[in-house]
Design an enzyme around this catalytic site. Structure first.
Site, short mmCIF file in Angstrom:
data_model
loop_
_atom_site.label_atom_id
_atom_site.label_comp_id
_atom_site.label_asym_id
_atom_site.label_seq_id
_atom_site.Cartn_x
_atom_site.Cartn_y
_atom_site.Cartn_z
N THR A 27 -7.26 2.79 -19.53
CA THR A 27 -7.02 2.11 -18.32
C THR A 27 -8.33 2.25 -17.51
O THR A 27 -9.52 2.35 -17.55
CB THR A 27 -6.03 2.86 -17.36
OG1 THR A 27 -6.57 4.19 -16.95
CG2 THR A 27 -4.77 3.11 -18.17
N ASP B 101 0.99 -1.01 -0.11
CA ASP B 101 -0.06 0.14 -0.07
C ASP B 101 0.78 1.28 0.10
O ASP B 101 1.60 1.46 1.17
CB ASP B 101 -0.84 -0.02 1.08
CG ASP B 101 -2.00 1.02 1.11
OD1 ASP B 101 -1.79 2.12 0.20
OD2 ASP B 101 -2.55 1.44 2.33
N TYR C 155 -6.68 15.70 -7.30
CA TYR C 155 -5.96 15.06 -8.08
C TYR C 155 -4.94 15.82 -8.82
O TYR C 155 -3.53 15.35 -8.98
CB TYR C 155 -6.82 14.23 -9.31
CG TYR C 155 -6.14 13.24 -10.33
CD1 TYR C 155 -5.41 12.16 -9.66
CD2 TYR C 155 -5.79 13.70 -11.61
CE1 TYR C 155 -4.79 11.25 -10.51
CE2 TYR C 155 -5.30 12.74 -12.49
CZ TYR C 155 -4.76 11.67 -11.94
OH TYR C 155 -4.03 10.63 -12.89
N LYS D 117 -0.71 15.42 -8.43
CA LYS D 117 0.05 15.25 -9.74
C LYS D 117 0.90 16.44 -9.83
O LYS D 117 2.25 16.02 -10.56
CB LYS D 117 -0.68 14.89 -10.90
CG LYS D 117 -1.58 13.71 -10.82
CD LYS D 117 -0.70 12.42 -10.76
CE LYS D 117 -1.07 10.99 -10.84
NZ LYS D 117 -0.15 9.95 -10.58
#
Length: 263
Positions: free
Chosen positions: A195, A68, A160, A164
């Site tokens: 994906t 993890d 997100y 990033k």
């Protein structure tokens, strides 16, 4: 200095790929094996990893381990086990990631922290485990799979994007620290790619807007000037290139694999 090329350019090198059980990570593992590296794939779902390892086995030496990346203790234990069993990690591909969307005013502290923990802190934890060995050996490749969301902004994915962008900043800072020590640190930044993350995004768009999944997919593909989704193998090819001995001058770069979406 001789530059090794050909199908055994990475012979004798050991690579670890996080999120290596499917999608981009699986494609990266395959590409590294084809160049002669031994590979350990890591992720949370051991059943998926076992299946992926069996699929990759004909290409070369491959193993898997549960991890993890958001949990520093899990990372430390897993990397120690890998090094004990398979030797120093020469190549690290930080591919594990997670994306969830929400309008900013509905982005709670838990979602915000989760995006940072998996996408940014996961990269930090794993990199800390391999860097001492790379510096001691005088050779190493660290490739962070970021996103075009690390280079530009997208609506409804503030957490997100922030994570990033952090990965890009980490890549650039660490690249300067190790520039003269035989270790390179780079990022690849895929656009919308075929994906599970993008399939989930398509399903989410369809559910919330009433569009069909085909319409939702076309909407995401339209962001790419080539009007298509990127293939995992295309991202893997960019990662492989950054890992090759002949790419030693590539350092601190963020390579967009997105058909010209980000320039």
């Amino acid at each position: 200095m001789e530059i090794k090329t050909g199908p055994a350019a990475l012979a004798g090198r050991h690579a670890l790929v996080t999120g290596g059980g499917r999608g981009i990570g699986l494609a990266i593992a395959a590409a590294l094996l084809e160049q002669g590296a031994s590979v350990t794939i890591a992720g949370r779902d051991k059943a998926v990893l076992q299946q992926a390892a069996a699929q990759l086995q004909p290409k070369g030496s491959v193993d898997f381990i549960g991890i993890d990346v958001a949990d520093a203790e899990s990372v430390q234990a897993a990397f120690a086990q890998v090094v004990q069993q398979r030797g120093r990690i020469d190549i690290l591909v930080n591919n594990a990631g997670q994306a969830q969307s929400a309008p900013f005013h509905k982005t709670g502290a838990q979602l915000w922290q989760q995006m940072l923990d998996v996408n940014l802190s996961g990269t930090f934890h794993c990199t800390q485990q391999v860097l001492p060995g790379m510096l001691q050996a005088g050779w190493g490749r660290i490739v962070n799979v970021a996103s075009t969301a690390g280079l530009t902004g997208y609506a409804y994915v503030a957490a997100y994007c922030a994570a990033k962008h952090g990965v890009i900043g980490l890549t650039r800072a660490l690249a300067l620290e190790v520039a003269s020590k035989g270790v390179t640190v780079n990022a690849v930044c895929p656009g919308y790619t075929e994906t599970d993350i993008v399939r989930d995004a398509i399903a989410n768009i369809a559910a919330k807007t009433g569009r069909s999944e085909e319409q939702a997919k076309a909407e995401l593909a339209a962001v790419n000037p080539q009007k298509r989704l990127v293939r995992p193998e295309e991202v893997a090819n960019a990662v492989l290139w950054l890992c090759l001995p002949g790419s030693s001058a590539m350092n601190g770069q963020s390579v967009a694999v997105a058909g010209g979406e980000v320039m």
